[in-house]
Design a protein around this motif. Structure first.
Motif, PDB file in Angstrom:
ATOM      1  N   THR A 130      32.418  49.827  42.479  1.00 16.47           N
ATOM      2  CA  THR A 130      32.445  48.942  43.646  1.00 16.47           C
ATOM      3  C   THR A 130      32.286  47.492  43.215  1.00 16.47           C
ATOM      4  OG1 THR A 130      31.536  50.694  45.033  1.00 16.47           O
ATOM      5  CG2 THR A 130      31.356  48.443  45.866  1.00 16.47           C
ATOM      6  N   MET A 131      31.396  47.247  42.273  1.00 13.13           N
ATOM      7  CA  MET A 131      31.202  45.885  41.770  1.00 13.13           C
ATOM      8  C   MET A 131      32.465  45.364  41.092  1.00 13.13           C
ATOM      9  SD  MET A 131      29.071  43.491  41.664  1.00 13.13           S
ATOM     10  CE  MET A 131      28.698  41.996  40.814  1.00 13.13           C
ATOM     11  N   ALA A 132      33.178  46.233  40.392  1.00 11.94           N
ATOM     12  CA  ALA A 132      34.443  45.826  39.765  1.00 11.94           C
ATOM     13  C   ALA A 132      35.447  45.405  40.837  1.00 11.94           C
ATOM     14  CB  ALA A 132      35.009  46.966  38.925  1.00 11.94           C
ATOM     15  N   ASP A 133      35.526  46.169  41.915  1.00  9.81           N
ATOM     16  CA  ASP A 133      36.423  45.803  43.015  1.00  9.81           C
ATOM     17  C   ASP A 133      36.050  44.454  43.615  1.00  9.81           C
ATOM     18  OD1 ASP A 133      37.956  48.073  42.720  1.00  9.81           O
ATOM     19  OD2 ASP A 133      36.924  49.188  44.315  1.00  9.81           O
ATOM     20  N   ILE A 134      34.753  44.207  43.750  1.00  6.14           N
ATOM     21  CA  ILE A 134      34.286  42.923  44.289  1.00  6.14           C
ATOM     22  C   ILE A 134      34.658  41.789  43.336  1.00  6.14           C
ATOM     23  CG2 ILE A 134      32.230  41.567  44.843  1.00  6.14           C
ATOM     24  CD1 ILE A 134      30.984  44.245  45.869  1.00  6.14           C
ATOM     25  N   CYS A 135      34.475  42.010  42.053  1.00  7.85           N
ATOM     26  CA  CYS A 135      34.843  40.986  41.067  1.00  7.85           C
ATOM     27  C   CYS A 135      36.338  40.691  41.119  1.00  7.85           C
ATOM     28  CB  CYS A 135      34.456  41.426  39.654  1.00  7.85           C
ATOM     29  SG  CYS A 135      32.684  41.403  39.339  1.00  7.85           S
ATOM     30  N   LEU A 136      37.144  41.732  41.252  1.00  6.46           N
ATOM     31  CA  LEU A 136      38.592  41.527  41.350  1.00  6.46           C
ATOM     32  C   LEU A 136      38.960  40.751  42.608  1.00  6.46           C
ATOM     33  CD1 LEU A 136      40.024  44.955  40.136  1.00  6.46           C
ATOM     34  CD2 LEU A 136      40.043  42.765  38.912  1.00  6.46           C
ATOM     35  N   SER A 137      38.242  40.996  43.697  1.00  8.19           N
ATOM     36  CA  SER A 137      38.565  40.325  44.955  1.00  8.19           C
ATOM     37  C   SER A 137      38.317  38.816  44.889  1.00  8.19           C
ATOM     38  CB  SER A 137      37.784  40.938  46.120  1.00  8.19           C
ATOM     39  OG  SER A 137      36.414  40.585  46.043  1.00  8.19           O
ATOM     40  N   VAL A 138      37.453  38.374  43.971  1.00  9.03           N
ATOM     41  CA  VAL A 138      37.199  36.943  43.798  1.00  9.03           C
ATOM     42  C   VAL A 138      37.786  36.428  42.477  1.00  9.03           C
ATOM     43  CG1 VAL A 138      35.151  36.919  45.266  1.00  9.03           C
ATOM     44  CG2 VAL A 138      34.896  37.316  42.815  1.00  9.03           C
TER      45      VAL A 138
ATOM     46  N   GLY B 155      34.327  39.661  34.707  1.00  5.19           N
ATOM     47  CA  GLY B 155      33.274  40.438  35.359  1.00  5.19           C
ATOM     48  C   GLY B 155      33.749  41.839  35.705  1.00  5.19           C
ATOM     49  N   ALA B 156      34.994  41.934  36.179  1.00  3.78           N
ATOM     50  CA  ALA B 156      35.564  43.247  36.499  1.00  3.78           C
ATOM     51  C   ALA B 156      35.685  44.093  35.238  1.00  3.78           C
ATOM     52  CB  ALA B 156      36.926  43.079  37.167  1.00  3.78           C
ATOM     53  N   ALA B 157      36.102  43.459  34.150  1.00  6.29           N
ATOM     54  CA  ALA B 157      36.224  44.193  32.886  1.00  6.29           C
ATOM     55  C   ALA B 157      34.863  44.738  32.454  1.00  6.29           C
ATOM     56  CB  ALA B 157      36.809  43.289  31.804  1.00  6.29           C
ATOM     57  N   TYR B 158      33.830  43.927  32.588  1.00  2.71           N
ATOM     58  CA  TYR B 158      32.488  44.389  32.226  1.00  2.71           C
ATOM     59  C   TYR B 158      32.088  45.594  33.083  1.00  2.71           C
ATOM     60  CZ  TYR B 158      27.474  44.523  31.485  1.00  2.71           C
ATOM     61  OH  TYR B 158      26.198  44.936  31.189  1.00  2.71           O
ATOM     62  N   CYS B 159      32.375  45.517  34.379  1.00  4.67           N
ATOM     63  CA  CYS B 159      32.026  46.627  35.277  1.00  4.67           C
ATOM     64  C   CYS B 159      32.805  47.893  34.919  1.00  4.67           C
ATOM     65  CB  CYS B 159      32.290  46.226  36.728  1.00  4.67           C
ATOM     66  SG  CYS B 159      31.212  44.920  37.324  1.00  4.67           S
ATOM     67  N   TYR B 160      34.096  47.739  34.618  1.00  7.63           N
ATOM     68  CA  TYR B 160      34.884  48.913  34.242  1.00  7.63           C
ATOM     69  C   TYR B 160      34.411  49.501  32.913  1.00  7.63           C
ATOM     70  CZ  TYR B 160      38.252  48.140  38.005  1.00  7.63           C
ATOM     71  OH  TYR B 160      38.858  47.999  39.226  1.00  7.63           O
ATOM     72  N   GLU B 161      33.920  48.645  32.016  1.00 11.58           N
ATOM     73  CA  GLU B 161      33.343  49.171  30.770  1.00 11.58           C
ATOM     74  C   GLU B 161      32.143  50.063  31.075  1.00 11.58           C
ATOM     75  OE1 GLU B 161      32.437  45.679  28.545  1.00 11.58           O
ATOM     76  OE2 GLU B 161      34.495  45.408  27.862  1.00 11.58           O
ATOM     77  N   GLU B 162      31.331  49.647  32.033  1.00 10.28           N
ATOM     78  CA  GLU B 162      30.179  50.462  32.429  1.00 10.28           C
ATOM     79  C   GLU B 162      30.630  51.767  33.083  1.00 10.28           C
ATOM     80  OE1 GLU B 162      26.946  49.852  31.743  1.00 10.28           O
ATOM     81  OE2 GLU B 162      27.615  48.084  30.628  1.00 10.28           O
ATOM     82  N   VAL B 163      31.703  51.710  33.857  1.00  8.55           N
ATOM     83  CA  VAL B 163      32.247  52.932  34.464  1.00  8.55           C
ATOM     84  C   VAL B 163      32.740  53.869  33.372  1.00  8.55           C
ATOM     85  CG1 VAL B 163      34.067  53.863  35.952  1.00  8.55           C
ATOM     86  CG2 VAL B 163      32.836  51.794  36.646  1.00  8.55           C
TER      87      VAL B 163
ATOM     88  N   LEU C  39      40.799  48.821  33.362  1.00  7.28           N
ATOM     89  CA  LEU C  39      40.135  47.960  32.389  1.00  7.28           C
ATOM     90  C   LEU C  39      41.170  47.164  31.596  1.00  7.28           C
ATOM     91  CD1 LEU C  39      37.657  46.916  30.930  1.00  7.28           C
ATOM     92  CD2 LEU C  39      37.660  49.009  29.557  1.00  7.28           C
ATOM     93  N   GLY C  40      42.231  47.825  31.161  1.00 11.77           N
ATOM     94  CA  GLY C  40      43.295  47.134  30.440  1.00 11.77           C
ATOM     95  C   GLY C  40      43.941  46.048  31.279  1.00 11.77           C
ATOM     96  N   GLU C  41      44.161  46.329  32.557  1.00  9.23           N
ATOM     97  CA  GLU C  41      44.749  45.325  33.449  1.00  9.23           C
ATOM     98  C   GLU C  41      43.812  44.133  33.630  1.00  9.23           C
ATOM     99  OE1 GLU C  41      45.498  47.697  36.908  1.00  9.23           O
ATOM    100  OE2 GLU C  41      47.482  48.309  36.197  1.00  9.23           O
ATOM    101  N   ALA C  42      42.527  44.389  33.739  1.00 10.35           N
ATOM    102  CA  ALA C  42      41.557  43.297  33.893  1.00 10.35           C
ATOM    103  C   ALA C  42      41.553  42.416  32.647  1.00 10.35           C
ATOM    104  CB  ALA C  42      40.162  43.855  34.171  1.00 10.35           C
ATOM    105  N   TYR C  43      41.545  43.045  31.468  1.00 11.17           N
ATOM    106  CA  TYR C  43      41.584  42.272  30.226  1.00 11.17           C
ATOM    107  C   TYR C  43      42.877  41.466  30.116  1.00 11.17           C
ATOM    108  CZ  TYR C  43      37.485  44.326  27.923  1.00 11.17           C
ATOM    109  OH  TYR C  43      36.213  44.680  27.565  1.00 11.17           O
ATOM    110  N   CYS C  44      43.988  42.111  30.424  1.00  7.50           N
ATOM    111  CA  CYS C  44      45.287  41.445  30.301  1.00  7.50           C
ATOM    112  C   CYS C  44      45.371  40.248  31.247  1.00  7.50           C
ATOM    113  CB  CYS C  44      46.400  42.450  30.585  1.00  7.50           C
ATOM    114  SG  CYS C  44      48.036  41.874  30.096  1.00  7.50           S
ATOM    115  N   THR C  45      44.874  40.413  32.453  1.00  3.37           N
ATOM    116  CA  THR C  45      44.920  39.332  33.432  1.00  3.37           C
ATOM    117  C   THR C  45      43.973  38.201  33.048  1.00  3.37           C
ATOM    118  OG1 THR C  45      45.440  40.963  35.129  1.00  3.37           O
ATOM    119  CG2 THR C  45      44.775  38.796  35.894  1.00  3.37           C
ATOM    120  N   ALA C  46      42.844  38.529  32.434  1.00  2.00           N
ATOM    121  CA  ALA C  46      41.901  37.492  32.001  1.00  2.00           C
ATOM    122  C   ALA C  46      42.528  36.608  30.936  1.00  2.00           C
ATOM    123  CB  ALA C  46      40.617  38.132  31.493  1.00  2.00           C
TER     124      ALA C  46
END
Length: 149
Positions: A10-18, A23-31, A45-52
């Motif tokens: 849920t936190m990853a989704d919130i990070c993506l929304s802003v 931050g989303a990548a960190y949350c997905y790592e925890e998942v 996680l790969g998409e979050a890293y690529c977009t960052a």
């Protein structure tokens, strides 16, 4: 609670929304600590890293998207993401100043790998979409990718 996978997701989704992709990548790592064999989490996680963006992030994106494909070879989102991450890597290498040729030479092996990943991913997508209406879209995407090669 650090072990609450649903909360991290849920936190990853919130990070993506802003647009907080790091931050989303960190949350997905925890998942991933709780679900290491879930190919969809590797894709996200790969998409979050690529977009960052950034050289280290696109390398990590490539790694996780390749892992997702290894876990589920039919995950088309992972195939598309792998091509995008390889293209991102090539773009990052192009950003290295020509005066820093030693660093650019160090990345030369990665460039070869990235080009092969684009070809390999393209072949897989062509195989999947051959004879369908989506083939034109896939060919269009791959022709844009081949311009980087």
């Amino acid at each position: 609670h650090p072990g609450d996978i649903a909360a991290w997701y849920t936190m990853a989704d919130i990070c993506l929304s802003v647009s907080d992709f790091q931050g989303a990548a960190y949350c997905y790592e925890e998942v991933l600590l709780g679900c290491p064999l879930d190919s969809n989490i590797h894709v996200k996680l790969g998409e979050a890293y690529c977009t960052a963006g950034g050289m280290s992030n696109v390398k990590l994106a490539r790694k996780h998207l390749a892992q997702a494909i290894q876990l589920d070879p039919n995950n088309l989102r992972a195939w598309y993401g792998l091509i995008a991450a390889a293209e991102g890597y090539l773009e990052e290498v192009d950003k290295i100043p020509s005066k820093n040729s030693s660093k650019k030479e160090a990345e030369e092996e990665g460039v070869i790998v990235a080009k092969e990943l684009i070809k390999f991913g393209g072949e897989k997508l062509i195989q999947v979409y051959k004879g369908t209406k989506m083939m034109k879209i896939v060919e269009s995407m791959l022709s844009e990718s081949s311009e980087l090669l």
